[in-house]
Design an enzyme around this catalytic site. Structure first.
Site, PDB file in Angstrom:
ATOM      1  N   CYS A 198     -11.234 -30.667 -12.233  1.00  0.00           N
ATOM      2  CA  CYS A 198     -10.019 -29.964 -12.958  1.00  0.00           C
ATOM      3  C   CYS A 198     -10.075 -29.233 -13.233  1.00  0.00           C
ATOM      4  O   CYS A 198      -8.880 -28.309 -13.740  1.00  0.00           O
ATOM      5  CB  CYS A 198      -9.500 -31.796 -13.658  1.00  0.00           C
ATOM      6  SG  CYS A 198      -8.996 -32.793 -12.496  1.00  0.00           S
ATOM      7  N   ASN A 210      -1.913 -36.570 -10.830  1.00  0.00           N
ATOM      8  CA  ASN A 210      -3.323 -35.055 -11.225  1.00  0.00           C
ATOM      9  C   ASN A 210      -3.761 -34.448  -9.985  1.00  0.00           C
ATOM     10  O   ASN A 210      -4.406 -35.125  -9.177  1.00  0.00           O
ATOM     11  CB  ASN A 210      -4.280 -36.114 -11.468  1.00  0.00           C
ATOM     12  CG  ASN A 210      -6.033 -35.471 -11.879  1.00  0.00           C
ATOM     13  OD1 ASN A 210      -5.416 -33.867 -12.121  1.00  0.00           O
ATOM     14  ND2 ASN A 210      -5.991 -35.996 -12.494  1.00  0.00           N
ATOM     15  N   HIS A 244      -3.871 -29.893 -19.131  1.00  0.00           N
ATOM     16  CA  HIS A 244      -4.101 -30.113 -17.777  1.00  0.00           C
ATOM     17  C   HIS A 244      -3.698 -31.582 -17.919  1.00  0.00           C
ATOM     18  O   HIS A 244      -3.399 -32.736 -18.391  1.00  0.00           O
ATOM     19  CB  HIS A 244      -6.114 -30.557 -17.603  1.00  0.00           C
ATOM     20  CG  HIS A 244      -6.534 -31.500 -16.796  1.00  0.00           C
ATOM     21  ND1 HIS A 244      -5.636 -31.642 -15.064  1.00  0.00           N
ATOM     22  CD2 HIS A 244      -7.201 -32.512 -16.464  1.00  0.00           C
ATOM     23  CE1 HIS A 244      -6.235 -32.843 -13.867  1.00  0.00           C
ATOM     24  NE2 HIS A 244      -7.054 -32.939 -14.946  1.00  0.00           N
TER      25      HIS A 244
HETATM   26  O1  UT7 Z   1      -8.626 -35.260 -14.194  1.00  0.00           O
HETATM   27  C1  UT7 Z   1     -10.265 -36.557 -14.972  1.00  0.00           C
HETATM   28  C2  UT7 Z   1     -10.207 -37.582 -14.140  1.00  0.00           C
HETATM   29  N1  UT7 Z   1     -10.301 -38.684 -15.123  1.00  0.00           N
HETATM   30  C3  UT7 Z   1      -8.734 -39.124 -15.110  1.00  0.00           C
HETATM   31  O2  UT7 Z   1      -7.897 -38.392 -15.486  1.00  0.00           O
HETATM   32  C4  UT7 Z   1      -8.828 -40.242 -15.631  1.00  0.00           C
HETATM   33  C5  UT7 Z   1      -8.997 -40.845 -17.095  1.00  0.00           C
HETATM   34  N2  UT7 Z   1      -8.407 -41.558 -17.180  1.00  0.00           N
HETATM   35  C6  UT7 Z   1      -7.231 -42.486 -17.643  1.00  0.00           C
HETATM   36  O3  UT7 Z   1      -6.127 -42.065 -16.847  1.00  0.00           O
HETATM   37  C7  UT7 Z   1      -7.100 -44.521 -17.739  1.00  0.00           C
HETATM   38  O4  UT7 Z   1      -8.719 -44.382 -17.966  1.00  0.00           O
HETATM   39  C8  UT7 Z   1      -6.631 -44.630 -16.497  1.00  0.00           C
HETATM   40  C9  UT7 Z   1      -5.249 -44.586 -16.131  1.00  0.00           C
HETATM   41  C10 UT7 Z   1      -7.406 -44.294 -14.571  1.00  0.00           C
HETATM   42  C11 UT7 Z   1      -6.784 -46.467 -16.522  1.00  0.00           C
HETATM   43  O5  UT7 Z   1      -5.873 -46.766 -17.496  1.00  0.00           O
HETATM   44  P1  UT7 Z   1      -6.506 -47.836 -18.580  1.00  0.00           P
HETATM   45  O6  UT7 Z   1      -5.346 -47.883 -19.989  1.00  0.00           O
HETATM   46  O7  UT7 Z   1      -8.090 -47.332 -19.330  1.00  0.00           O
HETATM   47  O8  UT7 Z   1      -6.587 -48.867 -18.129  1.00  0.00           O
HETATM   48  P2  UT7 Z   1      -8.364 -49.884 -17.170  1.00  0.00           P
HETATM   49  O9  UT7 Z   1      -9.055 -49.363 -16.403  1.00  0.00           O
HETATM   50  O10 UT7 Z   1      -8.770 -50.008 -18.404  1.00  0.00           O
HETATM   51  O11 UT7 Z   1      -6.998 -51.191 -16.735  1.00  0.00           O
HETATM   52  C12 UT7 Z   1      -6.551 -51.972 -17.013  1.00  0.00           C
HETATM   53  C13 UT7 Z   1      -6.306 -53.169 -16.104  1.00  0.00           C
HETATM   54  C14 UT7 Z   1      -7.051 -53.308 -15.576  1.00  0.00           C
HETATM   55  O12 UT7 Z   1      -7.577 -55.260 -14.928  1.00  0.00           O
HETATM   56  P3  UT7 Z   1      -8.624 -56.318 -16.008  1.00  0.00           P
HETATM   57  O13 UT7 Z   1      -9.343 -55.783 -15.896  1.00  0.00           O
HETATM   58  O14 UT7 Z   1      -7.541 -55.837 -17.882  1.00  0.00           O
HETATM   59  O15 UT7 Z   1      -7.425 -57.069 -15.667  1.00  0.00           O
HETATM   60  C15 UT7 Z   1      -7.579 -53.109 -14.295  1.00  0.00           C
HETATM   61  O16 UT7 Z   1      -8.451 -54.140 -13.261  1.00  0.00           O
HETATM   62  O17 UT7 Z   1      -5.338 -52.871 -15.670  1.00  0.00           O
HETATM   63  C16 UT7 Z   1      -6.364 -53.164 -13.616  1.00  0.00           C
HETATM   64  N3  UT7 Z   1      -5.699 -51.649 -12.778  1.00  0.00           N
HETATM   65  C17 UT7 Z   1      -4.782 -51.313 -12.312  1.00  0.00           C
HETATM   66  N4  UT7 Z   1      -3.354 -52.273 -11.721  1.00  0.00           N
HETATM   67  C18 UT7 Z   1      -2.943 -51.987 -11.165  1.00  0.00           C
HETATM   68  C19 UT7 Z   1      -6.770 -50.343 -12.943  1.00  0.00           C
HETATM   69  N5  UT7 Z   1      -5.667 -49.578 -11.918  1.00  0.00           N
HETATM   70  C20 UT7 Z   1      -5.102 -50.309 -11.450  1.00  0.00           C
HETATM   71  C21 UT7 Z   1      -3.458 -49.604 -10.765  1.00  0.00           C
HETATM   72  N6  UT7 Z   1      -2.107 -50.638 -10.610  1.00  0.00           N
HETATM   73  N7  UT7 Z   1      -3.681 -48.915 -10.285  1.00  0.00           N
END
Ligand code: UT7
Length: 362
Positions: free
Chosen positions: A111, A279, A249
């Site tokens: 990125c 992104n 970004h």
């Molecule tokens: O540019 C480099 C690329 N990298 C990035 O941009 C990554 C940076 N990270 C992020 O943007 C965030 O960590 C995410 C948006 C990827 C995730 O957000 P989060 O608040 O960190 O959520 P999480 O990964 O802790 O997941 C929370 C819950 C989980 O369920 P449980 O375990 O709490 O039951 C996931 O399984 O949300 C669930 N989940 C979803 N639910 C609905 C994960 N993806 C989804 C989804 N829809 N698409």
């Protein structure tokens, strides 16, 4: 002293839109989760190759600069989603532009690739190796996406943008830059299926698997970007109040807000378009820069701050001084071919190819 002023800019977004509601037709997700966790409402899906997006973006940037392609001396293409690894992406663009005198190289830091490419071109202009450069950030991620993995499929989109840099005696362009890499965390974002270790062809290119530790990347991104911002400001003896516009970004609205808060940068001075495109990896910063200009958010002689992070985990921040001109010198008539399909139809075709383990052809 020679500087490298930004004299042209242009973007190319594929027209097909994929909404959060479209994603919810085949993934266990919903608009509320995606918007509240990321700020993303829709993204673009390309019906053409990356080279086609780049040709339009670069033609627009050259027209905006009033620079003939035959006068271009360097093309630096920031991307991690090349149409082909060999020959490189920049050489294909050189051919399409008719920029026969230009050296052509790719830079891949995921990125952050556009900003690493900007540093490369800036250094080559300032040291007198070349007098101008076209610098691109472009990505076509939809063909590499694991569309059945909701943890990544909702986050990314396709797009491309370019800037033209030209040697100038005025203190314009990159004023300070800080680049780094948190390699201990390189296993937090891996796309398996791209690269030499898969060259036995037992795995097809269409079947990429993503390792993606979102929360860990989130934490390290905020630290990397805010540390880099503090360093470039300190290098020029500036404070956050001296920055007219931050163009970060665009991976996640919450990351952007956390970085602004940590750095003491007011949210009104931060440009955000992640809701429109998701992104786009290397394309996010240059597309946001072009849109900030189009929306009148960049004033003559403005001080801009451009922080980013990406797989690696690479991180960086660039402090830029804009010149006098904030409108293009000219426009280009180059366009993408029309797209007959919707974003959802394009994604369904990618899913079918993956599920049949056929190579991707986008
Ligand atoms: O540019 C480099 C690329 N990298 C990035 O941009 C990554 C940076 N990270 C992020 O943007 C965030 O960590 C995410 C948006 C990827 C995730 O957000 P989060 O608040 O960190 O959520 P999480 O990964 O802790 O997941 C929370 C819950 C989980 O369920 P449980 O375990 O709490 O039951 C996931 O399984 O949300 C669930 N989940 C979803 N639910 C609905 C994960 N993806 C989804 C989804 N829809 N698409």
């Amino acid at each position: 002293m020679t500087y490298a002023a930004v004299t042209g800019w242009g973007k190319c977004l594929p027209p097909a839109v994929l909404t959060n509601a479209d994603l919810a037709t085949f993934l266990e997700t919903d608009d509320e989760w995606i918007v509240s966790r990321t700020g993303i409402r829709e993204r673009r899906i390309s019906h053409v190759r990356l080279e086609d997006l780049a040709f339009v973006a670069a033609s627009r940037a050259l027209a905006a600069a009033g620079l003939d392609p035959q006068a271009v001396e360097l093309i630096v293409f920031g991307t991690c989603s090349f149409d082909d690894q060999v020959p490189n992406q920049a050489s294909g663009l050189q051919l399409r532009l008719g920029a026969k005198r230009a050296a052509a190289m790719d830079v891949n830091t995921a990125c952050t690739s556009f900003l690493y490419a900007l540093s490369t071109a800036n250094a080559m202009i300032r040291s007198g190796v070349v007098r101008n450069a076209v610098v691109l950030g472009g990505e076509l991620i939809s063909s590499l996406m694991d569309w059945d993995n909701r943890g990544v499929a909702v986050l990314f989109g396709d797009g491309c943008a370019a800037v033209v840099l030209e040697a100038s005696p005025r203190e314009e362009g990159v004023l300070a830059e800080k680049l780094g890499c948190d390699a201990e965390a390189r296993s937090t974002l891996v796309i398996q299926g791209m690269g030499g270790r898969y060259a036995d062809f037992s795995r097809r290119y269409g079947a990429t698997d993503w390792t993606f530790e979102g929360p860990e990347i989130f934490k390290r991104a905020v630290l990397g970007m805010s540390g880099a911002c503090a360093e470039v400001l300190a290098a020029r003896g500036m404070s956050p109040q001296d920055v007219d516009l931050v163009i970060p970004h665009q991976a996640n609205l919450r990351i952007i807000e956390a970085v602004s808060k940590r750095c003491g940068l007011s949210q009104e001075r931060v440009f955000v378009n992640v809701h429109r495109y998701g992104n786009m990896s290397a394309a996010t910063v240059p597309v946001a820069l072009v849109e900030a200009l189009e929306e009148g958010r960049v004033q003559p002689h403005a001080t801009l701050l451009l922080p980013a992070f990406g797989a690696g985990l690479t991180w960086c921040a660039h402090l830029l001084r804009w010149g006098e001109r904030v409108v293009p010198r000219g426009t280009s008539s180059v366009q993408l071919p029309p797209c007959e399909l919707t974003g959802l139809q394009l994604v369904e075709a990618h899913r079918r190819r993956r599920n049949q383990s056929e190579p991707s052809v986008a």
